[in-house]
Design a protein around this motif. Structure first.
Motif, PDB file in Angstrom:
ATOM      1  N   ARG A  77      39.743  49.112  37.640  1.00  0.00           N
ATOM      2  CA  ARG A  77      38.900  49.566  36.533  1.00  0.00           C
ATOM      3  C   ARG A  77      37.535  49.937  37.095  1.00  0.00           C
ATOM      4  O   ARG A  77      36.609  49.128  37.088  1.00  0.00           O
ATOM      5  CB  ARG A  77      38.748  48.467  35.484  1.00  0.00           C
ATOM      6  N   PRO A  78      37.386  51.164  37.615  1.00  0.00           N
ATOM      7  CA  PRO A  78      36.106  51.556  38.207  1.00  0.00           C
ATOM      8  C   PRO A  78      34.940  51.568  37.224  1.00  0.00           C
ATOM      9  O   PRO A  78      33.790  51.569  37.632  1.00  0.00           O
ATOM     10  CB  PRO A  78      36.368  52.955  38.766  1.00  0.00           C
ATOM     11  N   ASP A  79      35.238  51.532  35.917  1.00  0.00           N
ATOM     12  CA  ASP A  79      34.183  51.504  34.916  1.00  0.00           C
ATOM     13  C   ASP A  79      33.600  50.101  34.725  1.00  0.00           C
ATOM     14  O   ASP A  79      32.594  49.933  34.041  1.00  0.00           O
ATOM     15  CB  ASP A  79      34.696  52.045  33.581  1.00  0.00           C
ATOM     16  N   PHE A  80      34.204  49.085  35.329  1.00  0.00           N
ATOM     17  CA  PHE A  80      33.711  47.710  35.267  1.00  0.00           C
ATOM     18  C   PHE A  80      33.143  47.319  36.623  1.00  0.00           C
ATOM     19  O   PHE A  80      33.540  47.845  37.649  1.00  0.00           O
ATOM     20  CB  PHE A  80      34.843  46.731  34.935  1.00  0.00           C
ATOM     21  N   GLY A  81      32.286  46.336  36.625  1.00  0.00           N
ATOM     22  CA  GLY A  81      31.800  45.799  37.878  1.00  0.00           C
ATOM     23  C   GLY A  81      30.598  44.913  37.627  1.00  0.00           C
ATOM     24  O   GLY A  81      30.006  44.955  36.551  1.00  0.00           O
ATOM     25  N   PRO A  82      30.264  44.083  38.556  1.00  0.00           N
ATOM     26  CA  PRO A  82      30.895  43.873  39.855  1.00  0.00           C
ATOM     27  C   PRO A  82      32.159  43.024  39.722  1.00  0.00           C
ATOM     28  O   PRO A  82      32.461  42.494  38.655  1.00  0.00           O
ATOM     29  CB  PRO A  82      29.825  43.127  40.648  1.00  0.00           C
ATOM     30  N   TRP A  83      32.838  42.883  40.844  1.00  0.00           N
ATOM     31  CA  TRP A  83      34.125  42.195  40.893  1.00  0.00           C
ATOM     32  C   TRP A  83      34.095  41.038  41.890  1.00  0.00           C
ATOM     33  O   TRP A  83      33.491  41.145  42.946  1.00  0.00           O
ATOM     34  CB  TRP A  83      35.219  43.157  41.360  1.00  0.00           C
ATOM     35  N   ILE A  84      34.800  39.991  41.525  1.00  0.00           N
ATOM     36  CA  ILE A  84      35.134  38.952  42.492  1.00  0.00           C
ATOM     37  C   ILE A  84      36.501  39.337  43.022  1.00  0.00           C
ATOM     38  O   ILE A  84      37.427  39.584  42.253  1.00  0.00           O
ATOM     39  CB  ILE A  84      35.160  37.561  41.845  1.00  0.00           C
ATOM     40  N   GLU A  85      36.590  39.422  44.333  1.00  0.00           N
ATOM     41  CA  GLU A  85      37.840  39.833  44.964  1.00  0.00           C
ATOM     42  C   GLU A  85      38.217  38.849  46.070  1.00  0.00           C
ATOM     43  O   GLU A  85      37.360  38.223  46.684  1.00  0.00           O
ATOM     44  CB  GLU A  85      37.695  41.230  45.580  1.00  0.00           C
ATOM     45  N   SER A  86      39.495  38.769  46.293  1.00  0.00           N
ATOM     46  CA  SER A  86      40.040  38.061  47.456  1.00  0.00           C
ATOM     47  C   SER A  86      39.512  36.641  47.618  1.00  0.00           C
ATOM     48  O   SER A  86      39.100  36.242  48.702  1.00  0.00           O
ATOM     49  CB  SER A  86      39.772  38.869  48.731  1.00  0.00           C
ATOM     50  N   LEU A  87      39.552  35.874  46.545  1.00  0.00           N
ATOM     51  CA  LEU A  87      39.234  34.454  46.652  1.00  0.00           C
ATOM     52  C   LEU A  87      40.432  33.777  47.308  1.00  0.00           C
ATOM     53  O   LEU A  87      41.515  33.723  46.724  1.00  0.00           O
ATOM     54  CB  LEU A  87      38.957  33.854  45.267  1.00  0.00           C
ATOM     55  N   VAL A  88      40.243  33.330  48.545  1.00  0.00           N
ATOM     56  CA  VAL A  88      41.337  32.702  49.291  1.00  0.00           C
ATOM     57  C   VAL A  88      40.846  31.429  49.982  1.00  0.00           C
ATOM     58  O   VAL A  88      39.708  31.374  50.445  1.00  0.00           O
ATOM     59  CB  VAL A  88      41.960  33.653  50.343  1.00  0.00           C
TER      60      VAL A  88
END
Length: 163
Positions: A77-88
């Motif tokens: 969803r490029p219309d949203f942000g920022p993003w939390i990604e790759s929580l590992v």
């Protein structure tokens, strides 16, 4: 848990090979098997010279045991942000609160940067319960690389409640 500290990856470039392996084991080989460890490693190294994305690393002493990335945009969803990604978090260190520490640190950084809300998507539907415990709300279902993912958001506005 007392030995765990969270810091920005830019201060720990030697952690990148280990973090790439953790990412691949915990997330990549299950949900994105087409993305190899070398590609993940390259992305982490490229990030060292950019303002965004920002990856934060969990260190047990000097040993990297997990990471979480704050990214300004995402293809889902490029219309949203920022993003939390790759929580590992490395399998041997899971269920010790390290994921929550990484999540909290990343959310705090987004708030510090002035964002009003933040987003993530969960590959595994059961993860929505995990994030919901910390105030995240499910707002929809999207497709990512032929997987249905649960889209979630968290408001970051500071309140004066309780003051």
């Amino acid at each position: 848990m007392d030995n765990i500290k969270i810091d920005i990856l830019k201060n720990h470039p030697k952690a990148i090979p280990t973090l790439s392996k953790i990412w691949h084991e915990v997330l990549g080989k299950i949900w994105m098997p087409e993305v190899g460890i070398d590609e993940v490693e390259s992305l982490f190294y490229e990030e060292l010279n950019r303002d965004m994305p920002l990856t934060f690393v969990a260190l047990d002493g000097e040993i990297p045991v997990g990471s979480c990335t704050l990214h300004s945009t995402d293809d889902v969803r490029p219309d949203f942000g920022p993003w939390i990604e790759s929580l590992v978090v490395d399998a041997a260190h899971q269920n010790k609160g390290i994921g929550k520490m990484l999540l909290d640190f990343t959310v705090a950084k987004a708030r510090e940067l002035g964002f009003k809300s933040i987003y993530l998507f969960a590959f595994d539907p059961s993860l929505t319960q995990y994030y919901s415990r910390f105030g995240w709300e499910e707002i929809g279902v999207e497709n990512f690389k032929s997987h249905q993912v649960r889209l979630m958001t968290l408001g970051l506005l500071m309140t004066t409640a309780g003051l």
